[in-house]
Design a protein around this motif. Structure first.
Motif, PDB file in Angstrom:
ATOM      1  N   GLU A   8     -18.749  17.363  13.088  1.00  0.00           N
ATOM      2  CA  GLU A   8     -19.518  16.215  13.558  1.00  0.00           C
ATOM      3  C   GLU A   8     -18.717  15.573  14.683  1.00  0.00           C
ATOM      4  N   LEU A   9     -19.397  15.144  15.735  1.00  0.00           N
ATOM      5  CA  LEU A   9     -18.757  14.495  16.872  1.00  0.00           C
ATOM      6  C   LEU A   9     -19.204  13.044  16.898  1.00  0.00           C
ATOM      7  N   LYS A  10     -18.227  12.120  16.909  1.00  0.00           N
ATOM      8  CA  LYS A  10     -18.502  10.690  16.812  1.00  0.00           C
ATOM      9  C   LYS A  10     -17.589   9.908  17.755  1.00  0.00           C
ATOM     10  N   ASN A  11     -17.875   8.623  17.871  1.00  0.00           N
ATOM     11  CA  ASN A  11     -17.015   7.669  18.596  1.00  0.00           C
ATOM     12  C   ASN A  11     -16.800   8.071  20.055  1.00  0.00           C
ATOM     13  N   PHE A  12     -17.865   8.455  20.731  1.00  0.00           N
ATOM     14  CA  PHE A  12     -17.771   8.791  22.151  1.00  0.00           C
ATOM     15  C   PHE A  12     -17.461   7.544  22.959  1.00  0.00           C
ATOM     16  N   SER A  13     -16.451   7.621  23.813  1.00  0.00           N
ATOM     17  CA  SER A  13     -16.157   6.510  24.719  1.00  0.00           C
ATOM     18  C   SER A  13     -17.201   6.508  25.832  1.00  0.00           C
ATOM     19  N   SER A  14     -17.281   5.410  26.527  1.00  0.00           N
ATOM     20  CA  SER A  14     -18.193   5.326  27.664  1.00  0.00           C
ATOM     21  C   SER A  14     -17.792   6.365  28.711  1.00  0.00           C
ATOM     22  N   GLY A  15     -18.720   7.140  29.183  1.00  0.00           N
ATOM     23  CA  GLY A  15     -18.440   8.152  30.198  1.00  0.00           C
ATOM     24  C   GLY A  15     -17.829   9.435  29.678  1.00  0.00           C
ATOM     25  N   ALA A  16     -17.762   9.603  28.347  1.00  0.00           N
ATOM     26  CA  ALA A  16     -17.166  10.816  27.785  1.00  0.00           C
ATOM     27  C   ALA A  16     -18.013  12.045  28.125  1.00  0.00           C
ATOM     28  N   VAL A  17     -17.315  13.153  28.389  1.00  0.00           N
ATOM     29  CA  VAL A  17     -17.968  14.443  28.616  1.00  0.00           C
ATOM     30  C   VAL A  17     -17.271  15.460  27.715  1.00  0.00           C
ATOM     31  N   CYS A  18     -18.063  16.131  26.867  1.00  0.00           N
ATOM     32  CA  CYS A  18     -17.548  17.148  25.955  1.00  0.00           C
ATOM     33  C   CYS A  18     -18.002  18.519  26.432  1.00  0.00           C
ATOM     34  N   LEU A  19     -17.043  19.338  26.822  1.00  0.00           N
ATOM     35  CA  LEU A  19     -17.314  20.718  27.210  1.00  0.00           C
ATOM     36  C   LEU A  19     -17.221  21.594  25.966  1.00  0.00           C
ATOM     37  N   VAL A  20     -18.196  22.506  25.786  1.00  0.00           N
ATOM     38  CA  VAL A  20     -18.171  23.440  24.668  1.00  0.00           C
ATOM     39  C   VAL A  20     -18.231  24.858  25.232  1.00  0.00           C
ATOM     40  N   VAL A  21     -17.230  25.660  24.887  1.00  0.00           N
ATOM     41  CA  VAL A  21     -17.202  27.075  25.242  1.00  0.00           C
ATOM     42  C   VAL A  21     -17.434  27.832  23.938  1.00  0.00           C
ATOM     43  N   ALA A  22     -18.480  28.679  23.918  1.00  0.00           N
ATOM     44  CA  ALA A  22     -18.877  29.347  22.680  1.00  0.00           C
ATOM     45  C   ALA A  22     -18.693  30.853  22.780  1.00  0.00           C
ATOM     46  N   SER A  23     -18.486  31.461  21.611  1.00  0.00           N
ATOM     47  CA  SER A  23     -18.256  32.899  21.535  1.00  0.00           C
ATOM     48  C   SER A  23     -19.550  33.704  21.550  1.00  0.00           C
ATOM     49  N   ASP A  24     -20.686  33.004  21.507  1.00  0.00           N
ATOM     50  CA  ASP A  24     -21.955  33.730  21.497  1.00  0.00           C
ATOM     51  C   ASP A  24     -23.047  32.883  22.139  1.00  0.00           C
ATOM     52  N   VAL A  25     -24.150  33.528  22.474  1.00  0.00           N
ATOM     53  CA  VAL A  25     -25.307  32.826  23.009  1.00  0.00           C
ATOM     54  C   VAL A  25     -25.985  32.069  21.866  1.00  0.00           C
ATOM     55  N   PHE A  26     -26.890  31.160  22.216  1.00  0.00           N
ATOM     56  CA  PHE A  26     -27.590  30.372  21.198  1.00  0.00           C
ATOM     57  C   PHE A  26     -28.431  31.285  20.312  1.00  0.00           C
ATOM     58  N   GLU A  27     -28.251  31.117  19.013  1.00  0.00           N
ATOM     59  CA  GLU A  27     -29.037  31.864  18.023  1.00  0.00           C
ATOM     60  C   GLU A  27     -29.235  30.934  16.834  1.00  0.00           C
ATOM     61  N   GLU A  28     -30.434  30.389  16.680  1.00  0.00           N
ATOM     62  CA  GLU A  28     -30.702  29.398  15.628  1.00  0.00           C
ATOM     63  C   GLU A  28     -30.304  29.905  14.239  1.00  0.00           C
ATOM     64  N   ALA A  29     -30.468  31.193  13.987  1.00  0.00           N
ATOM     65  CA  ALA A  29     -30.140  31.753  12.668  1.00  0.00           C
ATOM     66  C   ALA A  29     -28.650  31.649  12.337  1.00  0.00           C
ATOM     67  N   ASP A  30     -27.803  31.407  13.351  1.00  0.00           N
ATOM     68  CA  ASP A  30     -26.361  31.284  13.118  1.00  0.00           C
ATOM     69  C   ASP A  30     -25.964  29.884  12.648  1.00  0.00           C
ATOM     70  N   TYR A  31     -26.872  28.918  12.756  1.00  0.00           N
ATOM     71  CA  TYR A  31     -26.576  27.528  12.417  1.00  0.00           C
ATOM     72  C   TYR A  31     -26.875  27.234  10.959  1.00  0.00           C
ATOM     73  N   ILE A  32     -26.028  26.426  10.338  1.00  0.00           N
ATOM     74  CA  ILE A  32     -26.335  25.767   9.068  1.00  0.00           C
ATOM     75  C   ILE A  32     -26.352  24.283   9.399  1.00  0.00           C
ATOM     76  N   ARG A  33     -27.520  23.664   9.282  1.00  0.00           N
ATOM     77  CA  ARG A  33     -27.697  22.273   9.725  1.00  0.00           C
ATOM     78  C   ARG A  33     -27.783  21.270   8.578  1.00  0.00           C
ATOM     79  N   ASP A  34     -27.695  21.745   7.343  1.00  0.00           N
ATOM     80  CA  ASP A  34     -27.747  20.876   6.175  1.00  0.00           C
ATOM     81  C   ASP A  34     -26.403  20.973   5.445  1.00  0.00           C
ATOM     82  N   PHE A  35     -25.740  19.829   5.247  1.00  0.00           N
ATOM     83  CA  PHE A  35     -24.404  19.844   4.658  1.00  0.00           C
ATOM     84  C   PHE A  35     -24.403  20.417   3.242  1.00  0.00           C
ATOM     85  N   GLU A  36     -25.426  20.120   2.443  1.00  0.00           N
ATOM     86  CA  GLU A  36     -25.486  20.664   1.084  1.00  0.00           C
ATOM     87  C   GLU A  36     -25.630  22.178   1.128  1.00  0.00           C
TER      88      GLU A  36
END
Length: 130
Positions: free
Chosen positions: A95-123
């Protein structure tokens, strides 16, 4: 917990510094790059885990907190330097929180977007660890 801070090579110059992510900086081949910006005050991003994908997060500008959870332990990492980033292995809730004003978060990923790779529910994430 399977995450670590990685220093990004920095070339210092009086005209401005330069950092480069290439070759052996990351333990994976880059297949996707995206960035988060204009995050409203109090907003949160992330809130998921990946089954296979690894990610490398860098605060290009400003700062933000990354809350990591492996199902046993939770820790918070503050990113605020453009010459280091956080490598997050698969199977880690983030989880990403407490962004300062003007913050920029770069994300470099090992794969292209694939919804099946995500788990979006903590339980569901916790059940996947059993």
């Amino acid at each position: 917990m399977n995450s670590s801070i990685i220093k990004i090579p920095k070339i210092e110059d009086p005209r401005g510094n330069l950092s480069v992510i290439e070759k052996d900086v990351l333990p994976f081949e880059m297949k996707r790059v995206y960035y988060l910006y204009d995050v409203p005050s109090g907003a949160e991003r992330g809130g998921h885990s990946h089954k296979e994908q690894q990610e490398f997060l860098v605060a290009l500008s400003g700062s933000f907190d990354v809350i990591l959870n492996d199902g046993k332990e939770e820790k918070t990492v503050t990113l605020n330097k453009p010459f280091e980033g956080l490598l997050i292995a698969n199977g880690i809730w983030r989880e990403l929180k407490n962004f300062s004003s003007g913050a920029v978060c770069l994300v470099v990923a090992s794969d292209v977007f694939e919804e099946a790779d995500y788990i979006r529910d903590f339980e569901e994430f916790k059940r996947s660890l059993v």
